[in-house]
Write a protein that holds these residues in place. Structure first.
Motif, PDB file in Angstrom:
ATOM      1  N   GLN A  78       0.826  -1.209   0.000  1.00 30.01           N
ATOM      2  CA  GLN A  78       0.000   0.000   0.000  1.00 30.01           C
ATOM      3  C   GLN A  78       0.860   1.259   0.000  1.00 30.01           C
ATOM      4  OE1 GLN A  78      -3.583   0.191   0.120  1.00 30.01           O
ATOM      5  NE2 GLN A  78      -3.437  -1.966  -0.395  1.00 30.01           N
ATOM      6  N   LYS A  87      -3.048   6.236  -1.776  1.00 31.94           N
ATOM      7  CA  LYS A  87      -3.887   5.040  -1.671  1.00 31.94           C
ATOM      8  C   LYS A  87      -3.904   4.533  -0.237  1.00 31.94           C
ATOM      9  CE  LYS A  87      -4.456   0.385  -3.610  1.00 31.94           C
ATOM     10  NZ  LYS A  87      -3.883  -0.633  -4.535  1.00 31.94           N
ATOM     11  N   TRP A 145      -7.168   4.292   2.169  1.00 28.34           N
ATOM     12  CA  TRP A 145      -7.508   3.023   2.821  1.00 28.34           C
ATOM     13  C   TRP A 145      -7.675   3.224   4.324  1.00 28.34           C
ATOM     14  CZ3 TRP A 145      -4.024   0.538   6.247  1.00 28.34           C
ATOM     15  CH2 TRP A 145      -4.437  -0.720   6.695  1.00 28.34           C
TER      16      TRP A 145
END
Length: 217
Positions: free
Chosen positions: A128, A134, A138
């Motif tokens: 990640q 991103k 998340w």
């Protein structure tokens, strides 16, 4: 009341009764329900500020001026305000603290499970982290999962609430030095008991039909 009936009667309060306060016991229950919220790989990337102090609530409203002024009175009149924040960095210190807590709570019974958990979690976060935006999205999603649980629980307890995203994030962060604390505010939640003047209290719910939102395949 069943969870279905709670979901049917829950709504977003628009006007709060300033004469009613939520008890300390109920606030403790709400905190505990948030604490128990699920999150991906149990990452718990959140921190919550909570206040019932009028001066502090007035400081919060510095972020609801101009375009967001319609939210000011809700914040001032509510019994309590929560500021749901996401941690800006999910770092090794956070992972180590999380793993130690899981060990202390008996979730990791031996070194094999410990090593497997650490490897899987480190690998997931490494993948990640190749895209920081991103990773942050998340992490923020986990906070919103907890928000949903909190709102349903609030309604089940007979307490009214409204989530508030209409505020200036930068002003709120600056007012409470949140950036220096490694936090970004995502949403406010105002809690209390609705006033008789709350127009939204008696309006019927309006949702798309089940066939519009579900496809069996």
């Amino acid at each position: 009341m069943s969870i279905l009936e709670t979901a049917k009667q829950r709504y977003s309060a628009k006007v709060f009764d300033t004469t009613r306060k939520i008890s300390d016991d109920d606030i403790h229950t709400l905190k505990t329900i948030f604490q128990l919220s699920p999150s991906s790989i149990n990452i718990q990337p959140w921190h919550v500020l909570i206040t019932d102090n009028q001066e502090t609530k007035a400081k919060i409203t510095q972020a609801t001026q101009g375009y967001y002024a319609f939210n000011e009175q809700k914040i001032l009149d509510a019994s309590h305000i929560m500021v749901l924040c996401v941690k800006n960095e999910i770092n090794q210190a956070h992972l180590d603290k999380l793993l130690a807590k899981e060990q202390a709570d008996g979730r990791i019974p031996n070194d094999d499970i410990l090593n497997m958990t650490k490897t899987l979690r480190d690998g997931f976060l490494a993948s990640q982290s190749e895209h920081p935006e991103k990773l942050q999205a998340w992490a923020a999603n986990q906070v919103y999962i907890a928000l949903g649980q909190l709102l349903l629980a609030t309604a089940d307890m007979g307490i009214d609430a409204v989530p508030i995203e209409g505020f200036d994030v930068n002003i709120l962060a600056e007012t409470f030095n949140l950036t220096e604390k490694g936090l970004t505010p995502l949403t406010l939640v105002a809690f209390g008991y609705h006033s008789d003047a709350d127009f939204n209290a008696n309006l019927p719910k309006s949702r798309f039909e089940l066939d519009d939102i579900f496809t069996t395949f």
